[in-house]
Design a protein around this motif. Structure first.
Motif, PDB file in Angstrom:
ATOM      1  N   ASN A 251       0.814  -1.212   0.000  1.00  0.00           N
ATOM      2  CA  ASN A 251       0.000   0.000   0.000  1.00  0.00           C
ATOM      3  C   ASN A 251       0.852   1.269   0.000  1.00  0.00           C
ATOM      4  O   ASN A 251       0.344   2.348  -0.318  1.00  0.00           O
ATOM      5  CB  ASN A 251      -0.942   0.010   1.207  1.00  0.00           C
ATOM      6  N   ARG A 298     -14.829  -3.252   6.893  1.00  0.00           N
ATOM      7  CA  ARG A 298     -14.655  -2.003   6.144  1.00  0.00           C
ATOM      8  C   ARG A 298     -15.883  -1.111   6.233  1.00  0.00           C
ATOM      9  O   ARG A 298     -15.790   0.099   5.981  1.00  0.00           O
ATOM     10  CB  ARG A 298     -14.305  -2.320   4.686  1.00  0.00           C
ATOM     11  N   ILE A 301     -15.381   1.893   8.299  1.00  0.00           N
ATOM     12  CA  ILE A 301     -14.577   2.954   7.684  1.00  0.00           C
ATOM     13  C   ILE A 301     -15.387   3.689   6.631  1.00  0.00           C
ATOM     14  O   ILE A 301     -15.353   4.920   6.538  1.00  0.00           O
ATOM     15  CB  ILE A 301     -13.305   2.374   7.033  1.00  0.00           C
ATOM     16  N   TYR A 302     -16.140   2.941   5.853  1.00  0.00           N
ATOM     17  CA  TYR A 302     -16.890   3.533   4.753  1.00  0.00           C
ATOM     18  C   TYR A 302     -18.084   4.356   5.229  1.00  0.00           C
ATOM     19  O   TYR A 302     -18.518   5.267   4.518  1.00  0.00           O
ATOM     20  CB  TYR A 302     -17.402   2.431   3.808  1.00  0.00           C
ATOM     21  N   TYR A 336     -13.336   8.973   7.650  1.00  0.00           N
ATOM     22  CA  TYR A 336     -12.048   8.832   6.959  1.00  0.00           C
ATOM     23  C   TYR A 336     -12.055   9.595   5.636  1.00  0.00           C
ATOM     24  O   TYR A 336     -11.057  10.233   5.277  1.00  0.00           O
ATOM     25  CB  TYR A 336     -11.776   7.340   6.689  1.00  0.00           C
ATOM     26  N   PHE A 337     -13.175   9.557   4.922  1.00  0.00           N
ATOM     27  CA  PHE A 337     -13.229  10.106   3.567  1.00  0.00           C
ATOM     28  C   PHE A 337     -13.485  11.604   3.527  1.00  0.00           C
ATOM     29  O   PHE A 337     -13.358  12.223   2.474  1.00  0.00           O
ATOM     30  CB  PHE A 337     -14.292   9.369   2.748  1.00  0.00           C
ATOM     31  N   ALA A 342      -7.469  13.708   3.657  1.00  0.00           N
ATOM     32  CA  ALA A 342      -7.703  12.357   3.140  1.00  0.00           C
ATOM     33  C   ALA A 342      -7.209  12.258   1.697  1.00  0.00           C
ATOM     34  O   ALA A 342      -7.402  13.179   0.898  1.00  0.00           O
ATOM     35  CB  ALA A 342      -9.186  12.011   3.211  1.00  0.00           C
ATOM     36  N   THR A 348      -4.661   1.386  -6.367  1.00  0.00           N
ATOM     37  CA  THR A 348      -4.120   0.825  -5.140  1.00  0.00           C
ATOM     38  C   THR A 348      -3.533  -0.573  -5.362  1.00  0.00           C
ATOM     39  O   THR A 348      -3.807  -1.235  -6.366  1.00  0.00           O
ATOM     40  CB  THR A 348      -5.213   0.705  -4.058  1.00  0.00           C
ATOM     41  N   SER A 380      -6.760  -4.367   0.900  1.00  0.00           N
ATOM     42  CA  SER A 380      -7.838  -3.400   1.083  1.00  0.00           C
ATOM     43  C   SER A 380      -8.107  -3.144   2.559  1.00  0.00           C
ATOM     44  O   SER A 380      -8.254  -1.996   2.986  1.00  0.00           O
ATOM     45  CB  SER A 380      -9.118  -3.897   0.388  1.00  0.00           C
ATOM     46  N   ASP A 382      -5.937  -3.591   4.975  1.00  0.00           N
ATOM     47  CA  ASP A 382      -4.735  -2.941   5.495  1.00  0.00           C
ATOM     48  C   ASP A 382      -4.690  -1.465   5.126  1.00  0.00           C
ATOM     49  O   ASP A 382      -4.164  -0.634   5.874  1.00  0.00           O
ATOM     50  CB  ASP A 382      -3.496  -3.660   4.951  1.00  0.00           C
ATOM     51  N   GLN A 383      -5.235  -1.114   3.978  1.00  0.00           N
ATOM     52  CA  GLN A 383      -5.271   0.275   3.532  1.00  0.00           C
ATOM     53  C   GLN A 383      -5.936   1.177   4.560  1.00  0.00           C
ATOM     54  O   GLN A 383      -5.603   2.360   4.673  1.00  0.00           O
ATOM     55  CB  GLN A 383      -6.031   0.327   2.200  1.00  0.00           C
ATOM     56  N   TYR A 384      -6.865   0.625   5.324  1.00  0.00           N
ATOM     57  CA  TYR A 384      -7.607   1.409   6.313  1.00  0.00           C
ATOM     58  C   TYR A 384      -7.231   1.047   7.750  1.00  0.00           C
ATOM     59  O   TYR A 384      -7.963   1.376   8.691  1.00  0.00           O
ATOM     60  CB  TYR A 384      -9.104   1.207   6.097  1.00  0.00           C
TER      61      TYR A 384
END
Length: 486
Positions: A251, A298, A301-302, A336-337, A342, A348, A380, A382-384
Protein backbone atom coordinates in the motif's frame (compact mmCIF):
# COMPACT_ATOMS: atom_id res chain seq x y z
CA UNK A 1 34.75 70.81 -29.27
CA UNK A 2 36.42 67.42 -29.31
CA UNK A 3 35.24 66.87 -25.76
CA UNK A 4 31.66 67.62 -26.82
CA UNK A 5 31.85 65.15 -29.74
CA UNK A 6 33.30 62.45 -27.52
CA UNK A 7 30.50 62.82 -24.99
CA UNK A 8 27.91 62.61 -27.78
CA UNK A 9 29.46 59.43 -29.23
CA UNK A 10 29.66 57.82 -25.77
CA UNK A 11 26.03 58.65 -25.17
CA UNK A 12 25.02 57.07 -28.49
CA UNK A 13 27.05 53.95 -27.75
CA UNK A 14 25.44 53.64 -24.35
CA UNK A 15 21.99 54.06 -25.83
CA UNK A 16 22.79 51.47 -28.50
CA UNK A 17 24.03 49.03 -25.86
CA UNK A 18 20.87 49.47 -23.79
CA UNK A 19 18.65 48.95 -26.82
CA UNK A 20 20.55 45.82 -27.85
CA UNK A 21 19.95 44.15 -24.45
CA UNK A 22 16.57 45.72 -23.78
CA UNK A 23 14.70 42.41 -23.91
CA UNK A 24 17.05 40.92 -21.33
CA UNK A 25 17.17 43.90 -18.99
CA UNK A 26 13.39 44.16 -18.75
CA UNK A 27 12.52 40.58 -17.89
CA UNK A 28 10.62 40.38 -14.59
CA UNK A 29 11.82 37.21 -12.79
CA UNK A 30 8.59 37.14 -10.79
CA UNK A 31 6.43 37.00 -13.92
CA UNK A 32 7.95 34.36 -16.23
CA UNK A 33 6.77 34.23 -19.82
CA UNK A 34 7.06 30.42 -19.94
CA UNK A 35 6.44 28.03 -17.08
CA UNK A 36 8.70 25.11 -16.32
CA UNK A 37 7.48 21.56 -15.60
CA UNK A 38 7.81 22.08 -11.84
CA UNK A 39 5.00 24.64 -12.00
CA UNK A 40 2.80 22.91 -14.57
CA UNK A 41 2.91 19.48 -12.89
CA UNK A 42 1.22 20.23 -9.54
CA UNK A 43 -1.57 22.20 -11.22
CA UNK A 44 -2.24 19.45 -13.75
CA UNK A 45 -2.14 16.72 -11.09
CA UNK A 46 -4.49 18.51 -8.72
CA UNK A 47 -7.07 19.61 -11.27
CA UNK A 48 -7.34 16.28 -13.09
CA UNK A 49 -7.37 14.11 -9.95
CA UNK A 50 -9.85 16.41 -8.20
CA UNK A 51 -12.20 15.91 -11.14
CA UNK A 52 -12.08 12.14 -10.81
CA UNK A 53 -12.36 12.02 -7.03
CA UNK A 54 -15.00 14.55 -6.16
CA UNK A 55 -15.39 17.78 -7.99
CA UNK A 56 -16.68 20.64 -5.92
CA UNK A 57 -18.90 22.43 -8.43
CA UNK A 58 -22.56 21.51 -8.35
CA UNK A 59 -23.85 19.74 -11.48
CA UNK A 60 -20.25 18.79 -12.37
CA UNK A 61 -19.40 16.29 -9.62
CA UNK A 62 -18.37 13.24 -11.67
CA UNK A 63 -17.92 10.97 -8.69
CA UNK A 64 -20.42 12.18 -6.11
CA UNK A 65 -23.34 12.87 -8.46
CA UNK A 66 -22.50 10.13 -10.92
CA UNK A 67 -20.56 6.96 -10.35
CA UNK A 68 -20.77 6.77 -6.54
CA UNK A 69 -24.58 6.81 -6.91
CA UNK A 70 -24.79 4.53 -9.94
CA UNK A 71 -22.60 1.93 -8.23
CA UNK A 72 -24.82 2.18 -5.13
CA UNK A 73 -22.11 3.24 -2.72
CA UNK A 74 -24.05 6.41 -1.85
CA UNK A 75 -27.66 7.50 -2.26
CA UNK A 76 -29.23 10.94 -2.26
CA UNK A 77 -31.60 12.21 0.39
CA UNK A 78 -32.52 15.28 -1.69
CA UNK A 79 -32.20 16.38 -5.32
CA UNK A 80 -32.46 12.83 -6.57
CA UNK A 81 -32.59 14.26 -10.10
CA UNK A 82 -28.90 15.13 -9.76
CA UNK A 83 -27.59 11.71 -10.72
CA UNK A 84 -29.37 9.31 -8.40
CA UNK A 85 -32.30 8.85 -10.77
CA UNK A 86 -29.93 8.63 -13.78
CA UNK A 87 -30.72 12.20 -14.82
CA UNK A 88 -27.76 14.37 -15.89
CA UNK A 89 -27.28 18.09 -16.29
CA UNK A 90 -25.50 19.17 -19.51
CA UNK A 91 -22.87 20.77 -17.26
CA UNK A 92 -22.01 17.29 -16.00
CA UNK A 93 -20.72 16.04 -19.33
CA UNK A 94 -19.86 19.40 -20.97
CA UNK A 95 -17.62 20.87 -18.28
CA UNK A 96 -15.86 17.67 -17.26
CA UNK A 97 -14.85 17.04 -20.88
CA UNK A 98 -13.50 20.58 -21.10
CA UNK A 99 -11.68 20.42 -17.77
CA UNK A 100 -10.00 17.05 -18.34
CA UNK A 101 -8.73 18.20 -21.73
CA UNK A 102 -7.82 21.81 -20.90
CA UNK A 103 -6.62 21.61 -17.30
CA UNK A 104 -5.16 18.11 -17.33
CA UNK A 105 -4.13 16.93 -20.79
CA UNK A 106 -2.98 20.26 -22.21
CA UNK A 107 -0.61 20.75 -19.30
CA UNK A 108 0.72 17.18 -19.34
CA UNK A 109 1.42 17.67 -23.05
CA UNK A 110 3.24 20.93 -22.33
CA UNK A 111 5.46 19.11 -19.84
CA UNK A 112 6.22 16.38 -22.38
CA UNK A 113 7.17 19.02 -24.98
CA UNK A 114 9.29 21.06 -22.55
CA UNK A 115 11.01 18.07 -20.95
CA UNK A 116 11.41 15.91 -24.05
CA UNK A 117 14.30 15.66 -26.49
CA UNK A 118 15.25 19.17 -27.59
CA UNK A 119 12.88 20.79 -25.10
CA UNK A 120 13.73 23.85 -23.04
CA UNK A 121 13.79 21.85 -19.79
CA UNK A 122 15.00 18.46 -21.01
CA UNK A 123 14.38 15.90 -18.25
CA UNK A 124 13.33 12.30 -18.91
CA UNK A 125 11.71 11.92 -15.48
CA UNK A 126 9.36 14.86 -16.02
CA UNK A 127 8.63 13.46 -19.46
CA UNK A 128 7.89 9.99 -18.05
CA UNK A 129 5.66 11.31 -15.27
CA UNK A 130 3.66 13.40 -17.74
CA UNK A 131 3.30 10.40 -20.06
CA UNK A 132 1.87 8.33 -17.19
CA UNK A 133 -0.59 11.03 -16.22
CA UNK A 134 -1.53 11.83 -19.81
CA UNK A 135 -2.29 8.13 -20.26
CA UNK A 136 -4.33 8.00 -17.04
CA UNK A 137 -6.36 11.07 -18.06
CA UNK A 138 -6.99 9.81 -21.59
CA UNK A 139 -8.06 6.43 -20.14
CA UNK A 140 -10.51 8.26 -17.91
CA UNK A 141 -11.95 10.18 -20.86
CA UNK A 142 -12.34 7.22 -23.19
CA UNK A 143 -13.89 5.11 -20.41
CA UNK A 144 -16.35 7.93 -19.74
CA UNK A 145 -17.33 8.92 -23.28
CA UNK A 146 -16.18 6.16 -25.66
CA UNK A 147 -14.31 7.19 -28.84
CA UNK A 148 -12.46 10.47 -28.26
CA UNK A 149 -10.00 12.78 -30.02
CA UNK A 150 -6.65 11.15 -29.25
CA UNK A 151 -4.13 10.91 -32.09
CA UNK A 152 -4.90 14.43 -33.31
CA UNK A 153 -5.73 15.90 -29.90
CA UNK A 154 -3.51 18.45 -28.11
CA UNK A 155 -2.08 19.77 -31.38
CA UNK A 156 -3.60 23.24 -31.39
CA UNK A 157 -0.22 24.94 -30.88
CA UNK A 158 1.99 22.76 -33.07
CA UNK A 159 3.69 23.95 -36.25
CA UNK A 160 0.78 22.44 -38.19
CA UNK A 161 -2.05 23.05 -35.71
CA UNK A 162 -5.16 20.88 -35.68
CA UNK A 163 -8.26 22.66 -34.39
CA UNK A 164 -10.82 20.00 -35.34
CA UNK A 165 -9.28 16.68 -34.24
CA UNK A 166 -10.61 13.37 -35.47
CA UNK A 167 -11.99 10.87 -32.98
CA UNK A 168 -10.24 7.54 -32.50
CA UNK A 169 -11.95 4.27 -31.62
CA UNK A 170 -11.50 3.04 -28.08
CA UNK A 171 -9.45 0.15 -29.43
CA UNK A 172 -6.98 2.59 -30.99
CA UNK A 173 -6.89 4.77 -27.87
CA UNK A 174 -6.15 1.76 -25.67
CA UNK A 175 -3.37 0.64 -28.03
CA UNK A 176 -1.78 4.09 -27.79
CA UNK A 177 -2.07 4.24 -24.00
CA UNK A 178 -0.54 0.82 -23.50
CA UNK A 179 2.38 1.79 -25.75
CA UNK A 180 2.84 5.13 -23.99
CA UNK A 181 2.91 3.51 -20.55
CA UNK A 182 5.66 1.17 -21.72
CA UNK A 183 7.59 4.19 -23.03
CA UNK A 184 7.03 6.00 -19.75
CA UNK A 185 8.54 3.09 -17.83
CA UNK A 186 11.62 3.35 -20.09
CA UNK A 187 11.89 7.13 -19.70
CA UNK A 188 11.59 7.07 -15.90
CA UNK A 189 15.09 6.65 -14.50
CA UNK A 190 15.73 5.92 -10.84
CA UNK A 191 18.72 8.02 -9.83
CA UNK A 192 18.20 10.17 -12.92
CA UNK A 193 17.36 13.88 -13.12
CA UNK A 194 15.49 15.29 -10.13
CA UNK A 195 11.92 16.57 -10.30
CA UNK A 196 9.96 18.95 -8.11
CA UNK A 197 6.30 19.84 -7.90
CA UNK A 198 5.38 16.15 -7.65
CA UNK A 199 2.45 16.12 -5.23
CA UNK A 200 1.65 12.49 -6.00
CA UNK A 201 4.92 10.66 -5.19
CA UNK A 202 7.19 13.48 -3.99
CA UNK A 203 9.76 12.73 -6.68
CA UNK A 204 10.04 8.99 -5.99
CA UNK A 205 10.70 7.73 -9.53
CA UNK A 206 10.55 4.04 -8.62
CA UNK A 207 6.97 4.53 -7.44
CA UNK A 208 6.15 6.28 -10.71
CA UNK A 209 7.50 3.27 -12.59
CA UNK A 210 5.36 0.98 -10.43
CA UNK A 211 2.29 3.08 -11.17
CA UNK A 212 3.03 3.09 -14.92
CA UNK A 213 3.23 -0.72 -15.04
CA UNK A 214 0.30 -1.32 -12.68
CA UNK A 215 -1.85 1.02 -14.77
CA UNK A 216 -0.72 -0.84 -17.89
CA UNK A 217 -1.94 -4.07 -16.28
CA UNK A 218 -5.30 -2.44 -15.53
CA UNK A 219 -5.78 -1.43 -19.15
CA UNK A 220 -4.53 -4.74 -20.54
CA UNK A 221 -6.96 -6.64 -18.33
CA UNK A 222 -9.79 -4.30 -19.25
CA UNK A 223 -9.41 -5.04 -22.96
CA UNK A 224 -8.60 -8.75 -22.50
CA UNK A 225 -11.82 -10.16 -23.95
CA UNK A 226 -11.45 -7.97 -27.06
CA UNK A 227 -7.71 -8.41 -27.67
CA UNK A 228 -6.84 -11.61 -25.84
CA UNK A 229 -3.44 -12.42 -27.35
CA UNK A 230 -2.10 -8.88 -27.03
CA UNK A 231 -3.34 -8.53 -23.46
CA UNK A 232 -1.82 -11.83 -22.39
CA UNK A 233 1.51 -10.82 -23.94
CA UNK A 234 1.52 -7.47 -22.12
CA UNK A 235 0.71 -9.06 -18.76
CA UNK A 236 3.33 -11.78 -19.29
CA UNK A 237 5.94 -9.17 -20.19
CA UNK A 238 5.33 -7.14 -17.05
CA UNK A 239 4.92 -9.99 -14.59
CA UNK A 240 7.85 -11.90 -16.09
CA UNK A 241 10.44 -9.19 -15.40
CA UNK A 242 9.74 -7.32 -12.12
CA UNK A 243 13.14 -5.64 -12.26
CA UNK A 244 12.47 -3.99 -15.60
CA UNK A 245 8.73 -3.62 -15.02
CA UNK A 246 8.17 -3.07 -11.28
CA UNK A 247 4.56 -2.97 -10.03
CA UNK A 248 2.91 -2.12 -6.72
CA UNK A 249 4.16 -4.37 -3.92
CA UNK A 250 2.40 -2.78 -0.94
CA UNK A 251 0.00 0.00 0.00
CA UNK A 252 3.02 2.29 0.29
CA UNK A 253 3.03 2.33 -3.52
CA UNK A 254 -0.62 3.41 -3.91
CA UNK A 255 -1.14 6.24 -6.38
CA UNK A 256 -2.97 8.90 -4.38
CA UNK A 257 -2.95 12.68 -4.27
CA UNK A 258 -1.55 14.03 -1.02
CA UNK A 259 -4.15 16.56 0.12
CA UNK A 260 -3.36 19.34 2.60
CA UNK A 261 -5.04 21.67 5.07
CA UNK A 262 -4.73 24.53 2.58
CA UNK A 263 -8.27 24.84 1.22
CA UNK A 264 -7.22 25.06 -2.41
CA UNK A 265 -5.54 21.64 -2.12
CA UNK A 266 -7.83 19.94 0.40
CA UNK A 267 -9.67 16.67 -0.22
CA UNK A 268 -12.62 17.40 -2.51
CA UNK A 269 -15.06 15.37 -0.40
CA UNK A 270 -14.10 17.51 2.60
CA UNK A 271 -14.67 20.63 0.53
CA UNK A 272 -18.17 19.56 -0.46
CA UNK A 273 -19.43 17.86 2.68
CA UNK A 274 -17.64 19.80 5.43
CA UNK A 275 -16.44 23.14 4.11
CA UNK A 276 -19.56 23.67 1.98
CA UNK A 277 -21.81 21.92 4.53
CA UNK A 278 -23.58 19.76 1.94
CA UNK A 279 -25.55 16.91 3.52
CA UNK A 280 -27.21 15.63 0.33
CA UNK A 281 -25.77 12.10 0.49
CA UNK A 282 -26.21 9.05 2.68
CA UNK A 283 -24.99 5.49 2.32
CA UNK A 284 -26.71 3.25 -0.19
CA UNK A 285 -28.70 0.36 1.20
CA UNK A 286 -27.02 -1.93 -1.35
CA UNK A 287 -23.51 -1.48 0.03
CA UNK A 288 -24.46 -1.37 3.71
CA UNK A 289 -26.58 -4.50 3.46
CA UNK A 290 -23.92 -6.47 1.60
CA UNK A 291 -21.09 -5.52 3.96
CA UNK A 292 -23.34 -6.36 6.91
CA UNK A 293 -24.12 -9.78 5.43
CA UNK A 294 -20.42 -10.48 4.96
CA UNK A 295 -19.47 -9.20 8.41
CA UNK A 296 -17.07 -6.86 6.59
CA UNK A 297 -15.20 -4.52 8.95
CA UNK A 298 -14.66 -2.00 6.14
CA UNK A 299 -18.22 -0.87 6.80
CA UNK A 300 -16.92 0.93 9.91
CA UNK A 301 -14.58 2.95 7.68
CA UNK A 302 -16.89 3.53 4.75
CA UNK A 303 -19.86 4.66 6.86
CA UNK A 304 -20.73 6.35 10.13
CA UNK A 305 -23.29 4.79 12.46
CA UNK A 306 -26.56 6.71 12.63
CA UNK A 307 -27.91 8.37 15.77
CA UNK A 308 -29.01 4.97 17.07
CA UNK A 309 -25.56 3.50 16.59
CA UNK A 310 -26.59 1.40 13.58
CA UNK A 311 -25.33 1.19 10.03
CA UNK A 312 -28.25 1.77 7.67
CA UNK A 313 -28.60 2.91 4.09
CA UNK A 314 -31.52 3.72 1.86
CA UNK A 315 -32.40 2.78 -1.71
CA UNK A 316 -31.20 4.70 -4.72
CA UNK A 317 -33.51 6.68 -6.99
CA UNK A 318 -36.12 7.58 -4.39
CA UNK A 319 -38.05 10.78 -5.19
CA UNK A 320 -37.32 13.67 -2.85
CA UNK A 321 -40.56 13.35 -0.91
CA UNK A 322 -39.44 9.89 0.24
CA UNK A 323 -35.67 10.33 0.20
CA UNK A 324 -35.73 13.32 2.57
CA UNK A 325 -37.25 11.16 5.30
CA UNK A 326 -33.95 9.25 5.47
CA UNK A 327 -31.77 12.31 6.12
CA UNK A 328 -31.45 11.62 9.85
CA UNK A 329 -31.91 7.87 9.60
CA UNK A 330 -29.39 6.57 7.05
CA UNK A 331 -25.66 6.52 7.75
CA UNK A 332 -23.36 9.19 6.40
CA UNK A 333 -20.12 8.51 4.57
CA UNK A 334 -17.28 7.55 6.91
CA UNK A 335 -15.18 10.21 8.63
CA UNK A 336 -12.05 8.83 6.96
CA UNK A 337 -13.23 10.11 3.57
CA UNK A 338 -14.15 13.63 4.63
CA UNK A 339 -10.96 14.56 6.44
CA UNK A 340 -9.23 17.60 4.97
CA UNK A 341 -6.06 15.63 4.23
CA UNK A 342 -7.70 12.36 3.14
CA UNK A 343 -6.00 11.05 -0.03
CA UNK A 344 -7.64 11.15 -3.44
CA UNK A 345 -6.95 7.73 -4.92
CA UNK A 346 -6.06 6.76 -8.50
CA UNK A 347 -4.99 3.14 -8.03
CA UNK A 348 -4.12 0.82 -5.14
CA UNK A 349 -2.22 -2.37 -4.36
CA UNK A 350 -5.57 -3.95 -3.53
CA UNK A 351 -6.94 -3.19 -7.00
CA UNK A 352 -3.81 -4.55 -8.66
CA UNK A 353 -4.16 -7.89 -6.87
CA UNK A 354 -7.84 -8.12 -7.76
CA UNK A 355 -6.97 -7.39 -11.40
CA UNK A 356 -4.49 -10.26 -11.26
CA UNK A 357 -7.07 -12.47 -9.56
CA UNK A 358 -9.47 -11.89 -12.46
CA UNK A 359 -6.72 -12.45 -15.02
CA UNK A 360 -5.72 -15.71 -13.34
CA UNK A 361 -9.35 -16.81 -13.11
CA UNK A 362 -9.79 -16.09 -16.83
CA UNK A 363 -6.59 -17.96 -17.72
CA UNK A 364 -4.77 -14.86 -18.96
CA UNK A 365 -1.88 -15.24 -16.50
CA UNK A 366 -0.45 -18.09 -14.47
CA UNK A 367 -0.83 -18.17 -10.71
CA UNK A 368 -3.61 -18.78 -8.25
CA UNK A 369 -6.74 -16.65 -8.52
CA UNK A 370 -7.47 -17.57 -4.90
CA UNK A 371 -4.09 -16.28 -3.73
CA UNK A 372 -4.48 -12.99 -5.61
CA UNK A 373 -8.05 -12.61 -4.34
CA UNK A 374 -6.99 -13.02 -0.72
CA UNK A 375 -4.02 -10.68 -1.22
CA UNK A 376 -6.38 -8.07 -2.66
CA UNK A 377 -8.79 -8.36 0.25
CA UNK A 378 -5.94 -8.22 2.75
CA UNK A 379 -4.46 -5.14 1.08
CA UNK A 380 -7.84 -3.40 1.08
CA UNK A 381 -8.31 -4.02 4.80
CA UNK A 382 -4.74 -2.94 5.50
CA UNK A 383 -5.27 0.27 3.53
CA UNK A 384 -7.61 1.41 6.31
CA UNK A 385 -5.66 0.02 9.26
CA UNK A 386 -7.87 -3.07 9.55
CA UNK A 387 -6.79 -6.69 9.83
CA UNK A 388 -8.57 -9.30 7.76
CA UNK A 389 -9.54 -12.47 9.63
CA UNK A 390 -9.48 -16.07 8.53
CA UNK A 391 -13.19 -16.15 9.28
CA UNK A 392 -13.81 -13.38 6.75
CA UNK A 393 -11.76 -15.07 4.05
CA UNK A 394 -13.67 -18.26 4.72
CA UNK A 395 -16.96 -16.36 4.35
CA UNK A 396 -15.84 -15.04 0.96
CA UNK A 397 -14.87 -18.56 -0.04
CA UNK A 398 -13.40 -19.95 -3.23
CA UNK A 399 -12.47 -17.56 -6.04
CA UNK A 400 -14.98 -17.13 -8.83
CA UNK A 401 -15.36 -14.30 -11.33
CA UNK A 402 -18.40 -13.08 -9.40
CA UNK A 403 -16.62 -13.03 -6.04
CA UNK A 404 -13.53 -11.36 -7.45
CA UNK A 405 -15.57 -8.58 -9.03
CA UNK A 406 -17.67 -8.13 -5.89
CA UNK A 407 -14.52 -7.74 -3.83
CA UNK A 408 -13.16 -5.27 -6.38
CA UNK A 409 -16.41 -3.28 -6.07
CA UNK A 410 -16.02 -3.19 -2.31
CA UNK A 411 -12.33 -2.27 -2.47
CA UNK A 412 -12.98 0.53 -4.98
CA UNK A 413 -15.22 2.47 -2.60
CA UNK A 414 -14.41 6.13 -3.19
CA UNK A 415 -13.15 5.40 -6.71
CA UNK A 416 -16.62 5.42 -8.18
CA UNK A 417 -15.51 5.99 -11.77
CA UNK A 418 -13.34 2.87 -11.77
CA UNK A 419 -16.08 0.77 -10.18
CA UNK A 420 -18.58 2.04 -12.77
CA UNK A 421 -16.22 1.11 -15.59
CA UNK A 422 -15.70 -2.39 -14.18
CA UNK A 423 -19.46 -2.84 -13.82
CA UNK A 424 -20.12 -1.69 -17.38
CA UNK A 425 -17.38 -4.02 -18.60
CA UNK A 426 -18.46 -7.18 -16.74
CA UNK A 427 -22.00 -6.62 -15.43
CA UNK A 428 -20.66 -7.46 -11.96
CA UNK A 429 -21.44 -7.32 -9.15
CA UNK A 430 -25.10 -8.10 -9.73
CA UNK A 431 -27.00 -5.18 -8.26
CA UNK A 432 -30.33 -5.76 -6.48
CA UNK A 433 -33.70 -5.10 -8.06
CA UNK A 434 -34.76 -1.47 -7.99
CA UNK A 435 -36.85 -0.32 -5.03
CA UNK A 436 -40.51 -0.17 -6.15
CA UNK A 437 -40.73 3.43 -4.87
CA UNK A 438 -37.78 4.56 -7.02
CA UNK A 439 -38.35 6.70 -10.12
CA UNK A 440 -35.63 6.61 -12.78
CA UNK A 441 -34.96 8.52 -15.98
CA UNK A 442 -33.02 7.09 -18.97
CA UNK A 443 -35.68 4.38 -19.44
CA UNK A 444 -34.56 2.98 -16.10
CA UNK A 445 -31.18 2.01 -17.59
CA UNK A 446 -28.10 2.69 -15.50
CA UNK A 447 -25.96 5.06 -17.64
CA UNK A 448 -23.36 3.31 -19.78
CA UNK A 449 -21.48 6.40 -20.97
CA UNK A 450 -21.54 10.20 -20.87
CA UNK A 451 -22.84 12.16 -23.88
CA UNK A 452 -20.37 14.22 -25.89
CA UNK A 453 -20.54 17.93 -25.03
CA UNK A 454 -22.46 20.42 -27.10
CA UNK A 455 -19.21 22.22 -27.94
CA UNK A 456 -18.21 19.26 -30.12
CA UNK A 457 -21.39 19.65 -32.17
CA UNK A 458 -20.69 23.33 -32.84
CA UNK A 459 -16.88 23.24 -33.16
CA UNK A 460 -16.06 19.75 -34.46
CA UNK A 461 -19.28 18.53 -36.03
CA UNK A 462 -17.98 16.39 -38.89
CA UNK A 463 -15.69 14.38 -36.61
CA UNK A 464 -18.35 14.24 -33.90
CA UNK A 465 -20.81 12.67 -36.34
CA UNK A 466 -18.23 10.08 -37.41
CA UNK A 467 -17.65 9.22 -33.77
CA UNK A 468 -21.34 8.52 -33.27
CA UNK A 469 -21.21 5.81 -35.93
CA UNK A 470 -18.79 3.92 -33.65
CA UNK A 471 -21.32 3.77 -30.80
CA UNK A 472 -24.59 3.08 -32.61
CA UNK A 473 -25.41 6.52 -33.96
CA UNK A 474 -26.83 8.18 -30.84
CA UNK A 475 -25.23 10.58 -28.40
CA UNK A 476 -27.00 9.07 -25.41
CA UNK A 477 -26.23 7.32 -22.11
CA UNK A 478 -27.22 3.83 -23.23
CA UNK A 479 -24.59 2.76 -25.78
CA UNK A 480 -22.29 -0.06 -24.73
CA UNK A 481 -18.61 0.75 -24.96
CA UNK A 482 -15.92 -1.27 -26.70
CA UNK A 483 -14.67 -3.32 -23.74
CA UNK A 484 -18.15 -4.43 -22.62
CA UNK A 485 -18.17 -8.23 -22.25
CA UNK A 486 -21.94 -8.66 -22.42
Amino acid sequence: MKKTIFIAIATLLTASSCTKEFDQMNVDPNNPTSLGPQFLLPYALETSIDRSWGGRTRFERLNLDGAMLWMQYLSRNIYSNEGDNYGLSPAFYNNNWKALFNDGLVNYQRIITLAGQGGKFQNTNYEGIALVMRSWTFSLLTDLYGPIPYTEALKGTTDAPIYSPAYDSMEKVYAGLLADLKTANEKLTVGGPAVSGDILYNGDILKWKKFANSLRLRLANRQATKKAAESKAIMAEILGDPTKYPVFTSNADNASLKCTTVLSSSNELFMVMVNDSRTDWNMSKTLVDRLTELGDARLTIYAQPNKDGKYLGHANGLPDAIATTYLGVSSNIGNYFIQQTAPEVLMTFAELNLILAEAAQDGDISGSAQTYLERGITASFDQYGLKVTDAYLKTVGAATKEKIMEQKWIALFGQGLEAWTEYRRTGLPVLPAKDPRAVFENDGILPTRLPYPGSEVSLNQANYEKALTLIGGKNDTQAKLWWAEK
